[in-house]
Design a protein around this motif. Structure first.
Motif, PDB file in Angstrom:
ATOM      1  N   GLY A  43       5.653  -2.057  -2.955  1.00 54.97           N
ATOM      2  CA  GLY A  43       5.856  -2.153  -1.514  1.00 54.97           C
ATOM      3  C   GLY A  43       5.557  -0.834  -0.849  1.00 54.97           C
ATOM      4  N   TRP A  44       5.843  -0.773   0.427  1.00 54.23           N
ATOM      5  CA  TRP A  44       5.641   0.422   1.235  1.00 54.23           C
ATOM      6  C   TRP A  44       6.528   0.281   2.446  1.00 54.23           C
ATOM      7  N   VAL A  45       6.741   1.380   3.124  1.00 58.52           N
ATOM      8  CA  VAL A  45       7.566   1.353   4.330  1.00 58.52           C
ATOM      9  C   VAL A  45       6.770   1.992   5.458  1.00 58.52           C
ATOM     10  N   CYS A  46       6.768   1.314   6.587  1.00 57.48           N
ATOM     11  CA  CYS A  46       6.156   1.847   7.803  1.00 57.48           C
ATOM     12  C   CYS A  46       7.259   2.197   8.789  1.00 57.48           C
ATOM     13  N   ALA A  47       7.172   3.387   9.367  1.00 60.01           N
ATOM     14  CA  ALA A  47       8.047   3.774  10.474  1.00 60.01           C
ATOM     15  C   ALA A  47       7.183   3.749  11.729  1.00 60.01           C
ATOM     16  N   ARG A  48       7.704   3.154  12.767  1.00 58.57           N
ATOM     17  CA  ARG A  48       6.977   3.090  14.025  1.00 58.57           C
ATOM     18  C   ARG A  48       7.837   3.656  15.135  1.00 58.57           C
ATOM     19  N   ALA A  49       7.229   4.518  15.940  1.00 58.99           N
ATOM     20  CA  ALA A  49       7.887   5.096  17.114  1.00 58.99           C
ATOM     21  C   ALA A  49       7.243   4.471  18.339  1.00 58.99           C
ATOM     22  N   ASP A  50       8.007   3.639  19.001  1.00 58.24           N
ATOM     23  CA  ASP A  50       7.501   2.938  20.178  1.00 58.24           C
ATOM     24  C   ASP A  50       6.169   2.246  19.872  1.00 58.24           C
ATOM     25  N   GLY A  51       6.065   1.656  18.689  1.00 56.57           N
ATOM     26  CA  GLY A  51       4.893   0.887  18.282  1.00 56.57           C
ATOM     27  C   GLY A  51       3.845   1.645  17.494  1.00 56.57           C
ATOM     28  N   ALA A  52       3.802   2.967  17.608  1.00 49.50           N
ATOM     29  CA  ALA A  52       2.791   3.764  16.903  1.00 49.50           C
ATOM     30  C   ALA A  52       3.281   4.131  15.500  1.00 49.50           C
ATOM     31  N   LEU A  53       2.372   4.132  14.533  1.00 44.43           N
ATOM     32  CA  LEU A  53       2.733   4.504  13.168  1.00 44.43           C
ATOM     33  C   LEU A  53       3.167   5.969  13.147  1.00 44.43           C
ATOM     34  N   ALA A  54       4.431   6.196  12.776  1.00 45.58           N
ATOM     35  CA  ALA A  54       5.002   7.544  12.786  1.00 45.58           C
ATOM     36  C   ALA A  54       5.374   8.020  11.401  1.00 45.58           C
ATOM     37  N   GLY A  55       5.350   7.126  10.417  1.00 45.83           N
ATOM     38  CA  GLY A  55       5.689   7.503   9.055  1.00 45.83           C
ATOM     39  C   GLY A  55       5.309   6.413   8.083  1.00 45.83           C
ATOM     40  N   PHE A  56       5.158   6.822   6.824  1.00 45.22           N
ATOM     41  CA  PHE A  56       4.728   5.884   5.793  1.00 45.22           C
ATOM     42  C   PHE A  56       5.160   6.420   4.435  1.00 45.22           C
ATOM     43  N   VAL A  57       5.537   5.538   3.558  1.00 44.24           N
ATOM     44  CA  VAL A  57       5.750   5.877   2.152  1.00 44.24           C
ATOM     45  C   VAL A  57       5.303   4.685   1.312  1.00 44.24           C
ATOM     46  N   ASN A  58       4.643   4.987   0.214  1.00 48.33           N
ATOM     47  CA  ASN A  58       4.144   3.982  -0.719  1.00 48.33           C
ATOM     48  C   ASN A  58       5.081   3.942  -1.924  1.00 48.33           C
ATOM     49  N   VAL A  59       5.329   2.759  -2.464  1.00 48.40           N
ATOM     50  CA  VAL A  59       6.167   2.606  -3.656  1.00 48.40           C
ATOM     51  C   VAL A  59       5.355   1.892  -4.731  1.00 48.40           C
ATOM     52  N   ALA A  60       4.868   2.672  -5.674  1.00 49.44           N
ATOM     53  CA  ALA A  60       4.160   2.114  -6.830  1.00 49.44           C
ATOM     54  C   ALA A  60       5.206   1.724  -7.872  1.00 49.44           C
ATOM     55  N   TRP A  61       4.784   0.973  -8.890  1.00 53.46           N
ATOM     56  CA  TRP A  61       5.748   0.618  -9.935  1.00 53.46           C
ATOM     57  C   TRP A  61       5.061   0.266 -11.232  1.00 53.46           C
ATOM     58  N   ASP A  62       5.862   0.097 -12.262  1.00 54.79           N
ATOM     59  CA  ASP A  62       5.339  -0.239 -13.587  1.00 54.79           C
ATOM     60  C   ASP A  62       5.391  -1.733 -13.858  1.00 54.79           C
ATOM     61  N   GLY A  63       5.787  -2.519 -12.889  1.00 55.98           N
ATOM     62  CA  GLY A  63       5.891  -3.964 -13.074  1.00 55.98           C
ATOM     63  C   GLY A  63       7.225  -4.391 -13.654  1.00 55.98           C
ATOM     64  N   ALA A  64       8.119  -3.447 -13.866  1.00 56.23           N
ATOM     65  CA  ALA A  64       9.417  -3.758 -14.470  1.00 56.23           C
ATOM     66  C   ALA A  64      10.529  -3.028 -13.706  1.00 56.23           C
ATOM     67  N   VAL A  65      11.040  -1.925 -14.252  1.00 56.70           N
ATOM     68  CA  VAL A  65      12.219  -1.285 -13.673  1.00 56.70           C
ATOM     69  C   VAL A  65      11.984   0.094 -13.066  1.00 56.70           C
ATOM     70  N   HIS A  66      10.780   0.634 -13.190  1.00 54.61           N
ATOM     71  CA  HIS A  66      10.497   1.964 -12.664  1.00 54.61           C
ATOM     72  C   HIS A  66       9.610   1.886 -11.426  1.00 54.61           C
TER      73      HIS A  66
END
Length: 131
Positions: A43-66
């Motif tokens: 997954g990933w998270v988008c932060a928006r300030a009054d509609g504009a993209l203000a932040g982002f983080v990507n979440v990679a994984w191993d398909g299990a618990v990490h």
């Protein structure tokens, strides 16, 4: 400024390429972020300030618990307001809800207090091979 956060939120490649370039100090590129995260990320998270993209983080994984935090970036105009820490908290919630037991992050020394103090990560010993 009103900031909203969304797990697996929609974004445009152009807006994320511009934010990434601003945050990491390189020229804007034409990366297909949307295709990349949909193929490879938990997954990933988008932060928006009054509609504009203000932040982002990507979440990679191993398909299990990490799960792994990557590409945390906040627009200059939204920095020093807790946006980065909230991005990581929403990412942790998303990884936890997906059944992950661990959330990892690598960071440069100047980001130590952000990840350890603001985000609550514990220091660990790790290894790295530059490829």
């Amino acid at each position: 400024m009103t900031i909203t956060y969304e797990w697996r939120g929609r974004f445009g490649n152009t807006e994320l390429n511009l934010l990434h370039a601003e945050g990491f100090g390189h020229a804007p590129s034409a990366e297909d972020w949307w295709g990349r995260v949909n193929r490879h990320s938990l997954g990933w998270v988008c932060a928006r300030a009054d509609g504009a993209l203000a932040g982002f983080v990507n979440v990679a994984w191993d398909g299990a618990v990490h799960a792994f935090v990557l590409d945390t970036v906040v627009a200059r105009s939204a920095r020093r307001q807790g946006v980065g820490a909230r991005l990581v908290a929403v990412a942790a919630d998303g990884a936890r809800a997906a059944g992950c037991g661990w959330l990892h992050v690598d960071f440069e020394d100047h980001l130590r207090s952000f990840y350890l103090e603001a985000c609550g990560f514990s220091p660990t010993r790790a290894g790295l091979i530059a490829l």
